[in-house]
Write an enzyme that holds these catalytic residues in place. Structure first.
Site, PDB file in Angstrom:
ATOM      1  N   ALA A 128      -6.983  62.733  38.329  1.00 30.90           N
ATOM      2  CA  ALA A 128      -6.994  63.490  37.076  1.00 30.90           C
ATOM      3  C   ALA A 128      -5.616  63.963  36.641  1.00 30.90           C
ATOM      4  O   ALA A 128      -5.308  64.003  35.445  1.00 30.90           O
ATOM      5  CB  ALA A 128      -7.934  64.699  37.206  1.00 30.90           C
ATOM      6  N   HIS A 129      -4.761  64.305  37.592  1.00 30.03           N
ATOM      7  CA  HIS A 129      -3.474  64.894  37.199  1.00 30.03           C
ATOM      8  C   HIS A 129      -2.508  63.887  36.599  1.00 30.03           C
ATOM      9  O   HIS A 129      -1.451  64.265  36.101  1.00 30.03           O
ATOM     10  CB  HIS A 129      -2.833  65.628  38.395  1.00 30.03           C
ATOM     11  CG  HIS A 129      -2.247  64.735  39.434  1.00 30.03           C
ATOM     12  ND1 HIS A 129      -0.894  64.620  39.638  1.00 30.03           N
ATOM     13  CD2 HIS A 129      -2.828  63.938  40.357  1.00 30.03           C
ATOM     14  CE1 HIS A 129      -0.661  63.790  40.639  1.00 30.03           C
ATOM     15  NE2 HIS A 129      -1.821  63.359  41.086  1.00 30.03           N
ATOM     16  N   THR A 154      -5.239  59.137  46.454  1.00 32.57           N
ATOM     17  CA  THR A 154      -4.875  58.824  47.841  1.00 32.57           C
ATOM     18  C   THR A 154      -6.121  58.730  48.717  1.00 32.57           C
ATOM     19  O   THR A 154      -6.298  57.771  49.477  1.00 32.57           O
ATOM     20  CB  THR A 154      -3.903  59.875  48.401  1.00 32.57           C
ATOM     21  OG1 THR A 154      -2.663  59.772  47.685  1.00 32.57           O
ATOM     22  CG2 THR A 154      -3.645  59.657  49.882  1.00 32.57           C
ATOM     23  N   THR A 187     -18.597  70.339  49.783  1.00 31.66           N
ATOM     24  CA  THR A 187     -18.949  70.893  48.473  1.00 31.66           C
ATOM     25  C   THR A 187     -18.013  70.355  47.399  1.00 31.66           C
ATOM     26  O   THR A 187     -16.791  70.361  47.562  1.00 31.66           O
ATOM     27  CB  THR A 187     -18.863  72.434  48.508  1.00 31.66           C
ATOM     28  OG1 THR A 187     -19.739  72.922  49.526  1.00 31.66           O
ATOM     29  CG2 THR A 187     -19.252  73.036  47.167  1.00 31.66           C
ATOM     30  N   CYS A 199       6.516  60.651  45.794  1.00 31.09           N
ATOM     31  CA  CYS A 199       6.352  60.643  47.248  1.00 31.09           C
ATOM     32  C   CYS A 199       7.635  60.182  47.947  1.00 31.09           C
ATOM     33  O   CYS A 199       7.959  60.642  49.026  1.00 31.09           O
ATOM     34  CB  CYS A 199       5.188  59.737  47.638  1.00 31.09           C
ATOM     35  SG  CYS A 199       3.623  60.221  46.888  1.00 31.09           S
TER      36      CYS A 199
END
Length: 389
Positions: free
Chosen positions: A199-200, A71, A236, A328
């Site tokens: 990644a998920h 997203t 970070t 969603c």
């Protein structure tokens, strides 16, 4: 027996991935921006992860930037391009993910751009002739078309679109969230400017993704502060997630052929079993039934409406987890914007089953038995479906 068959929404973390992430939860906890040895070790891990992702998709490491997910990556590509290059025209489709459609709608509302929607055929496939006509009429435009649709599984010919974008000097962004880790990529063979992954979706952790930005493009950052990701994204780095993403993509690429073969067979097995389950008037949305034209793991099925309740909810009560659309869309009552954009039978309940390498044929058998019991407990639904044929 619990069965998870909503893998287009998210996937279980692979045990190998969890193991690869563990050191960054325990011993390798330095800040990668720190100059000391503890920080340098972690910075090296990020660099190695970047090289891994780049190598798998045929890019250079300096073209890969880590994000919080697809997203954010889609927002960065679209808003960054519109602002950096003062793009005034965008071509997209009405079946894109909302991360694309809502971002573009915001820019249109603010007067930045005009949007053209490319025509779709009756199964939701992109009309490449119409796309070329739009490009011919709108030079130096931005194209945003997804590779694999998250609800109906359609695979778009991004090779053909990349050629058109090059011919008409367009900028090409493609949302590959559902296809990264499932299909092979070689970006050296295509004219793609922006590509994203999360990644998920391929058995990695949530909250981390990446964007490929072609070396010929440089866009304005959306998140400032700190200068991380070579100034493209401040903050970070999610080192634990980045390590997991790289390992997950490495495993997915390593086992791609075997996984594709198994998942394709699971989908075909489901189709063959549901066809003899005694439920009349079932149909499939988009290209999801096709082996060649859809993502192996996605099957979108239209079932007769039950007299009371939802089949998705009834399956949930039995420990079977599927989706009525994209994850969603489940948060709203507006229905699926994807299915609303293509011809489908509006008086049916649309259910998305999405398989992964962890699903089994025994689970498919159990799901079919459960679906059959639900409908045979409501003869009125079966009679209505039979009468409407």
């Amino acid at each position: 027996m619990e069965i998870y068959c909503d893998n287009a929404a998210t996937t279980a973390i692979d045990p190998e991935v969890a193991q690869a992430m563990l050191p960054f939860l325990t011993t390798h906890y330095g800040n990668p921006s720190s100059g000391h040895q503890a920080g340098r070790k972690v910075k090296l891990a990020i660099d190695q992860a970047r090289a891994t992702v780049a190598g798998i998709i045929g890019a250079s490491p300096d073209e890969i930037f880590f994000t919080s997910g697809a997203t954010e990556a889609n927002n960065l590509a679209l808003s960054g391009t519109i602002m950096t290059y003062e793009i005034s025209h965008v071509i997209t489709s009405k079946i894109e993910h909302k991360a694309v459609l809502q971002t573009l709608a915001k820019h249109e509302k603010e007067g930045d751009i005009e949007i053209s929607f490319v025509k779709l055929d009756e199964r939701g496939n992109i009309d490449l002739y119409h796309l070329e006509n739009l490009l011919r009429a709108n030079p130096r435009t931005l194209i945003s078309l997804m590779h694999g649709n998250n609800e109906i599984g359609n695979i778009t010919d991004i090779h053909a679109i990349s050629k058109l974008s090059q011919r008409y000097d367009a900028i090409f962004h493609t949302d590959t969230t559902q296809t990264i880790g499932k299909l092979r990529f070689d970006l050296k063979e295509m004219n793609i400017d922006f590509l994203v992954g999360s990644a998920h979706k391929f058995h990695g952790p949530k909250g981390v993704g990446f964007i490929y930005i072609n070396k010929n493009q440089r866009i304005k950052a959306q998140i400032l502060g700190g200068g991380q990701e070579r100034g493209q994204r401040g903050g970070t780095e999610n080192v634990i997630g980045i390590a997991g993403l790289a390992k997950a993509l490495e495993i997915a690429n390593r086992d791609l052929a075997a996984n594709h073969n198994k998942i394709s067979k699971l989908k075909q097995y489901f189709i063959s079993k549901v066809s003899i389950a005694g439920i009349p008037d079932i149909c499939y949305n988009g290209e999801s039934k096709s082996v060649e034209n859809s993502i192996a793991g996605i099957l979108n099925v239209s079932f007769p409406c039950l007299s009371q309740g939802s089949i998705v909810k009834k399956l949930d009560q039995q420990g079977i987890f599927v989706s009525g659309g994209s994850a969603c869309s489940n948060l709203t009552t507006a229905g699926s914007h994807v299915l609303n954009a293509i011809p489908c039978e509006k008086d049916k309940e649309n259910v998305r089953f999405s398989f992964s390498k962890f699903n089994t044929f025994e689970e498919v058998d159990h799901m079919i038995r459960s679906i059959s019991r639900i409908y045979h407990a409501e003869p009125s639904a079966l009679l209505h479906a039979a009468a409407s044929k």
